[in-house]
Design an enzyme around this catalytic site. Structure first.
Site, PDB file in Angstrom:
ATOM      1  N   SER A   1       0.870  -1.187   0.000  1.00  0.00           N
ATOM      2  CA  SER A   1       0.000   0.000   0.000  1.00  0.00           C
ATOM      3  C   SER A   1       0.898   1.225   0.000  1.00  0.00           C
ATOM      4  O   SER A   1       2.065   1.151   0.402  1.00  0.00           O
ATOM      5  CB  SER A   1      -0.828  -0.002   1.282  1.00  0.00           C
ATOM      6  OG  SER A   1      -1.497   1.232   1.456  1.00  0.00           O
TER       7      SER A   1
ATOM      8  N   TYR B   1      -2.476  -1.301  10.841  1.00  0.00           N
ATOM      9  CA  TYR B   1      -2.470  -1.602   9.396  1.00  0.00           C
ATOM     10  C   TYR B   1      -1.120  -1.182   8.797  1.00  0.00           C
ATOM     11  O   TYR B   1      -0.483  -1.955   8.079  1.00  0.00           O
ATOM     12  CB  TYR B   1      -3.633  -0.869   8.721  1.00  0.00           C
ATOM     13  CG  TYR B   1      -3.681  -1.055   7.223  1.00  0.00           C
ATOM     14  CD1 TYR B   1      -4.079  -2.264   6.659  1.00  0.00           C
ATOM     15  CD2 TYR B   1      -3.333  -0.016   6.358  1.00  0.00           C
ATOM     16  CE1 TYR B   1      -4.122  -2.441   5.278  1.00  0.00           C
ATOM     17  CE2 TYR B   1      -3.382  -0.182   4.976  1.00  0.00           C
ATOM     18  CZ  TYR B   1      -3.776  -1.390   4.440  1.00  0.00           C
ATOM     19  OH  TYR B   1      -3.821  -1.553   3.074  1.00  0.00           O
TER      20      TYR B   1
END
Ligand SMILES: NC(=O)c1ccc[n+]([C@@H]2O[C@H](COP(=O)([O-])OP(=O)(O)OC[C@H]3O[C@@H](n4cnc5c(N)ncnc54)[C@H](OP(=O)(O)O)[C@@H]3O)[C@@H](O)[C@H]2O)c1
Length: 268
Positions: free
Chosen positions: A134, A147
């Protein structure tokens, strides 16, 4: 002869779009998902795409999926480690179970599957490992600490791994999407809440509202799928493939930490 790709988390979003695009480009596709019998996806309309059960929290399901895939196609050329979800909220509100499940799903499960496929890649002296990280593996936003922890770890893991796998002809690719319009911000997102911890409420409300607004500007999952297919098809050893949010990544590279993180606080 067509090449074969195995993808995790193919039931929606980036995984589903990627499976479809590989199929359209003539690849053999093994689209793995937690519940292939229950979730009806666009992939279920295409018989040529193999839908196989694989839960990244269950190593027995990995062994069974790889066995089934190799029985069908005898060779896997590319593994796309895509399955994952976001655990969001103030870290202080997290439970040990939530932390463990976030890392087990986004990181340790991915490592287990990777370890299982490497002997096959080594034997063939060929294979590409594509890890969906990401933009959140290069920079951070508030409330995503756990995360980000998984995605930053995935970046380091993948970057180091490329060195030891290169002599065997195995490529490692990191895909770094910015905001993408998928179920990630909806059914796949787990919010950390603790009713006795109201001190963060105002911070959370403001940040979540801003975050939701920025997601409306996100790209479609097909944009990530195109990048993944490109990374799978190239002979280049390039490691990182950002998708969208290039301005943020350039700023991250050029600005000192203090300035960059000040901008993040203002913008989120
Ligand atoms: N959307 C974004 O803005 C964005 C940005 C950067 C990176 N990413 C990354 O992209 C990847 C895919 O996310 P997405 O945006 O496509 O969201 P999504 O549509 O919610 O897809 C997530 C997929 O992961 C699967 N999954 C979750 N836990 C699993 C498990 N234990 N075993 C197997 N599969 C599991 C889900 O399966 P079920 O259907 O069974 O729940 C679903 O297929 C994730 O790694 C995410 O971190 C997304």
């Amino acid at each position: 002869m067509p090449q074969t790709v195995l993808i995790t988390g193919s039931s929606s979003g980036i995984g589903e779009a990627t499976a479809l695009l590989f199929h359209q480009r003539g690849w053999n596709v093994i689209a793995t998902m937690r519940n292939p019998g229950e979730r009806k996806t666009r992939l279920h309309e295409i018989d040529a795409i193999e839908k196989i059960h694989l839960d990244v929290l269950d190593t027995a399901s990995m062994d069974a999926a790889l066995e089934q895939a190799l029985a069908k196609f005898s060779r896997i050329d590319v593994l796309v480690n895509n399955a994952g979800y976001g655990l969001v909220g103030p870290f202080e509100a997290s439970t040990p179970e939530q932390i463990r499940r976030q890392f087990d799903t986004n990181l340790f499960g991915l490592m287990e599957l990777t370890r299982r496929i490497l002997p096959h890649f080594r034997e063939n002296r060929h294979g590409t490992l594509i890890n969906v990280a990401s933009i959140g593996g290069r920079l951070t936003f508030p409330l995503y600490s756990l995360y980000h922890g998984t995605k930053w770890a995935l970046e380091g893991f993948s970057e180091s791994l490329q060195h030891e796998l290169r002599p065997f002809g195995i490529r490692v690719k990191i895909i770094e999407p910015g905001p993408i319009k998928t179920d990630f911000y909806d059914r796949s997102m787990e919010i950390m809440r603790n009713d006795e911890l109201t001190i963060y409420d105002e911070f959370v409300t403001r940040r979540m509202k801003n975050m939701t607004r920025s997601v409306t500007l996100g790209l479609q999952p097909r944009a990530v799928a195109k990048t993944i297919v490109r990374a799978a098809s190239t002979r280049s050893w390039k490691l990182r493939y950002p998708v969208g949010s290039m301005g943020m990544l350039v700023m991250r590279r050029l600005l000192p930490d203090r300035l960059f993180n000040g901008i993040i606080r203002l913008a989120t």
